[in-house]
Design a protein around this motif. Structure first.
Motif, PDB file in Angstrom:
ATOM      1  N   PRO A 147       0.837  -1.207   0.000  1.00  0.00           N
ATOM      2  CA  PRO A 147       0.000   0.000   0.000  1.00  0.00           C
ATOM      3  C   PRO A 147       0.870   1.255   0.000  1.00  0.00           C
ATOM      4  CG  PRO A 147      -0.654  -1.511   1.760  1.00  0.00           C
ATOM      5  CD  PRO A 147       0.626  -2.039   1.185  1.00  0.00           C
ATOM      6  N   CYS A 148       0.418   2.262  -0.693  1.00  0.00           N
ATOM      7  CA  CYS A 148       1.165   3.511  -0.732  1.00  0.00           C
ATOM      8  C   CYS A 148       0.955   4.266   0.579  1.00  0.00           C
ATOM      9  CB  CYS A 148       0.733   4.364  -1.921  1.00  0.00           C
ATOM     10  SG  CYS A 148       1.893   5.720  -2.201  1.00  0.00           S
ATOM     11  N   PRO A 149       2.024   4.788   1.186  1.00  0.00           N
ATOM     12  CA  PRO A 149       1.873   5.531   2.437  1.00  0.00           C
ATOM     13  C   PRO A 149       0.961   6.749   2.313  1.00  0.00           C
ATOM     14  CG  PRO A 149       4.183   5.010   2.067  1.00  0.00           C
ATOM     15  CD  PRO A 149       3.430   4.618   0.819  1.00  0.00           C
ATOM     16  N   CYS A 150       0.808   7.286   1.105  1.00  0.00           N
ATOM     17  CA  CYS A 150      -0.003   8.492   0.939  1.00  0.00           C
ATOM     18  C   CYS A 150      -1.497   8.228   1.076  1.00  0.00           C
ATOM     19  CB  CYS A 150       0.300   9.168  -0.397  1.00  0.00           C
ATOM     20  SG  CYS A 150      -0.552   8.459  -1.816  1.00  0.00           S
ATOM     21  N   GLY A 151      -1.877   6.948   1.091  1.00  0.00           N
ATOM     22  CA  GLY A 151      -3.285   6.605   1.277  1.00  0.00           C
ATOM     23  C   GLY A 151      -4.083   6.492   0.000  1.00  0.00           C
ATOM     24  N   ALA A 152      -3.462   6.723  -1.152  1.00  0.00           N
ATOM     25  CA  ALA A 152      -4.183   6.565  -2.422  1.00  0.00           C
ATOM     26  C   ALA A 152      -4.513   5.090  -2.625  1.00  0.00           C
ATOM     27  CB  ALA A 152      -3.337   7.090  -3.580  1.00  0.00           C
ATOM     28  N   SER A 153      -5.446   4.817  -3.501  1.00  0.00           N
ATOM     29  CA  SER A 153      -5.886   3.435  -3.702  1.00  0.00           C
ATOM     30  C   SER A 153      -4.861   2.589  -4.456  1.00  0.00           C
ATOM     31  CB  SER A 153      -7.228   3.416  -4.430  1.00  0.00           C
ATOM     32  OG  SER A 153      -7.097   4.053  -5.687  1.00  0.00           O
ATOM     33  N   ALA A 154      -3.914   3.215  -5.154  1.00  0.00           N
ATOM     34  CA  ALA A 154      -2.898   2.461  -5.900  1.00  0.00           C
ATOM     35  C   ALA A 154      -1.807   1.969  -4.955  1.00  0.00           C
ATOM     36  CB  ALA A 154      -2.285   3.343  -6.981  1.00  0.00           C
ATOM     37  N   ASP A 155      -1.128   0.895  -5.375  1.00  0.00           N
ATOM     38  CA  ASP A 155      -0.016   0.410  -4.565  1.00  0.00           C
ATOM     39  C   ASP A 155       1.178   1.353  -4.742  1.00  0.00           C
ATOM     40  OD1 ASP A 155       2.063  -1.218  -6.523  1.00  0.00           O
ATOM     41  OD2 ASP A 155       0.000  -1.255  -7.255  1.00  0.00           O
ATOM     42  N   TYR A 156       2.144   1.252  -3.837  1.00  0.00           N
ATOM     43  CA  TYR A 156       3.295   2.158  -3.802  1.00  0.00           C
ATOM     44  C   TYR A 156       4.016   2.240  -5.148  1.00  0.00           C
ATOM     45  CZ  TYR A 156       7.901   3.997  -2.713  1.00  0.00           C
ATOM     46  OH  TYR A 156       9.054   4.734  -2.731  1.00  0.00           O
ATOM     47  N   ALA A 157       4.286   1.101  -5.781  1.00  0.00           N
ATOM     48  CA  ALA A 157       5.047   1.093  -7.032  1.00  0.00           C
ATOM     49  C   ALA A 157       4.337   1.873  -8.135  1.00  0.00           C
ATOM     50  CB  ALA A 157       5.303  -0.344  -7.494  1.00  0.00           C
ATOM     51  N   ARG A 158       3.005   1.865  -8.138  1.00  0.00           N
ATOM     52  CA  ARG A 158       2.247   2.575  -9.184  1.00  0.00           C
ATOM     53  C   ARG A 158       1.826   3.962  -8.743  1.00  0.00           C
ATOM     54  NH1 ARG A 158      -2.582  -0.174 -11.116  1.00  0.00           N
ATOM     55  NH2 ARG A 158      -2.947  -0.474  -8.911  1.00  0.00           N
ATOM     56  N   CYS A 159       2.108   4.319  -7.505  1.00  0.00           N
ATOM     57  CA  CYS A 159       1.710   5.627  -6.977  1.00  0.00           C
ATOM     58  C   CYS A 159       2.980   6.442  -6.710  1.00  0.00           C
ATOM     59  CB  CYS A 159       0.859   5.423  -5.717  1.00  0.00           C
ATOM     60  SG  CYS A 159       0.021   6.917  -5.134  1.00  0.00           S
ATOM     61  N   CYS A 160       3.322   6.644  -5.477  1.00  0.00           N
ATOM     62  CA  CYS A 160       4.465   7.486  -5.127  1.00  0.00           C
ATOM     63  C   CYS A 160       5.810   6.870  -5.482  1.00  0.00           C
ATOM     64  CB  CYS A 160       4.403   7.842  -3.643  1.00  0.00           C
ATOM     65  SG  CYS A 160       2.985   8.898  -3.252  1.00  0.00           S
ATOM     66  N   GLY A 161       5.880   5.549  -5.579  1.00  0.00           N
ATOM     67  CA  GLY A 161       7.125   4.897  -5.952  1.00  0.00           C
ATOM     68  C   GLY A 161       7.630   5.325  -7.319  1.00  0.00           C
ATOM     69  N   ARG A 162       6.713   5.682  -8.213  1.00  0.00           N
ATOM     70  CA  ARG A 162       7.121   6.158  -9.546  1.00  0.00           C
ATOM     71  C   ARG A 162       7.969   7.424  -9.436  1.00  0.00           C
ATOM     72  NH1 ARG A 162       2.513   7.465 -13.082  1.00  0.00           N
ATOM     73  NH2 ARG A 162       1.809   8.531 -11.217  1.00  0.00           N
ATOM     74  N   HIS A 163       7.674   8.238  -8.432  1.00  0.00           N
ATOM     75  CA  HIS A 163       8.389   9.499  -8.259  1.00  0.00           C
ATOM     76  C   HIS A 163       9.615   9.323  -7.366  1.00  0.00           C
ATOM     77  CE1 HIS A 163       4.741  10.774 -10.107  1.00  0.00           C
ATOM     78  NE2 HIS A 163       4.027  10.518  -9.022  1.00  0.00           N
ATOM     79  N   LEU A 164       9.442   8.644  -6.234  1.00  0.00           N
ATOM     80  CA  LEU A 164      10.554   8.469  -5.296  1.00  0.00           C
ATOM     81  C   LEU A 164      11.628   7.528  -5.811  1.00  0.00           C
ATOM     82  CD1 LEU A 164       8.019   9.203  -3.164  1.00  0.00           C
ATOM     83  CD2 LEU A 164       9.809   8.610  -1.587  1.00  0.00           C
ATOM     84  N   ASP A 165      11.226   6.417  -6.386  1.00  0.00           N
ATOM     85  CA  ASP A 165      12.194   5.394  -6.793  1.00  0.00           C
ATOM     86  C   ASP A 165      12.564   5.448  -8.267  1.00  0.00           C
ATOM     87  OD1 ASP A 165      12.022   4.504  -4.172  1.00  0.00           O
ATOM     88  OD2 ASP A 165      10.525   2.982  -4.645  1.00  0.00           O
ATOM     89  N   ASP A 166      11.609   5.807  -9.125  1.00  0.00           N
ATOM     90  CA  ASP A 166      11.855   5.785 -10.567  1.00  0.00           C
ATOM     91  C   ASP A 166      12.214   7.152 -11.140  1.00  0.00           C
ATOM     92  OD1 ASP A 166      11.176   3.124 -10.348  1.00  0.00           O
ATOM     93  OD2 ASP A 166       9.139   3.393 -11.094  1.00  0.00           O
ATOM     94  N   GLY A 167      12.088   8.200 -10.343  1.00  0.00           N
ATOM     95  CA  GLY A 167      12.487   9.532 -10.788  1.00  0.00           C
ATOM     96  C   GLY A 167      11.532  10.241 -11.715  1.00  0.00           C
ATOM     97  N   LEU A 168      10.312   9.725 -11.884  1.00  0.00           N
ATOM     98  CA  LEU A 168       9.349  10.414 -12.744  1.00  0.00           C
ATOM     99  C   LEU A 168       8.837  11.664 -12.038  1.00  0.00           C
ATOM    100  CD1 LEU A 168       7.241   7.407 -14.068  1.00  0.00           C
ATOM    101  CD2 LEU A 168       8.993   8.709 -15.285  1.00  0.00           C
ATOM    102  N   PRO A 169       8.775  12.793 -12.731  1.00  0.00           N
ATOM    103  CA  PRO A 169       8.260  13.999 -12.078  1.00  0.00           C
ATOM    104  C   PRO A 169       6.768  13.854 -11.769  1.00  0.00           C
ATOM    105  CG  PRO A 169       8.929  14.468 -14.356  1.00  0.00           C
ATOM    106  CD  PRO A 169       9.215  13.026 -14.095  1.00  0.00           C
ATOM    107  N   ALA A 170       6.366  14.404 -10.653  1.00  0.00           N
ATOM    108  CA  ALA A 170       4.951  14.386 -10.275  1.00  0.00           C
ATOM    109  C   ALA A 170       4.175  15.251 -11.266  1.00  0.00           C
ATOM    110  CB  ALA A 170       4.774  14.899  -8.854  1.00  0.00           C
TER     111      ALA A 170
END
Length: 151
Positions: A27-50
């Protein structure tokens, strides 16, 4: 003779998982319904800009929960960014949840996000209610500063 899967023996302390095994999404810590890898992980780990200031706010909350000072400093506008954060030296914080109350893009390069972040320090519950300001610079949203609400 070719090696067959049933002939493979795990090394001491290792387990071989069946091919049908899949990891449960985190689960994403931000509370969104998507899992971490498809939510905030894209920005924190993969470097995609928000893509929006709200997405940046969510990813920054996740960065706080994960102790990712590198990401927090990189997404802070240089005119407002502190030299260091030292999250590891702070009193341990247990982050409990994020609620986005309002997201408003005021023009193509400016936005505000009002949020409430709940957390515990030393077993005592707290909430941070803030309206944060963001600016879009070189196709990236950056946090500038915010106003803390005294609830």
């Amino acid at each position: 003779m070719p090696c067959r899967p049933r002939d493979i023996q795990p090394k001491m302390g290792h387990t071989i998982l069946p091919a049908s095994f899949t990891l449960m999404p985190t689960p994403c810590p931000c509370g969104a319904s998507a899992d971490y890898a498809r939510c905030c992980g894209r920005h924190l780990d993969d470097g995609l800009p928000a893509p929006t200031a709200e997405a940046l706010m969510r990813s920054r909350y996740s960065a706080f929960t994960l102790g990712r000072e590198d990401y927090l400093l990189a997404t802070w506008h240089p005119d407002f960014r502190p030299v260091e954060l030292n999250l590891a030296g702070d009193t341990p914080t247990k982050w409990l949840g994020l609620q986005i109350k309002r997201h408003e893009q005021t023009d193509p390069t400016h936005a505000i996000v009002e949020f409430v972040a709940r957390y515990k320090i030393g077993g005592r519950a707290h909430r941070l209610h803030e309206t944060s300001r963001f600016v879009r610079l070189d196709e990236r949203w950056l946090y500038t500063d915010g106003d803390i609400h005294q609830d």
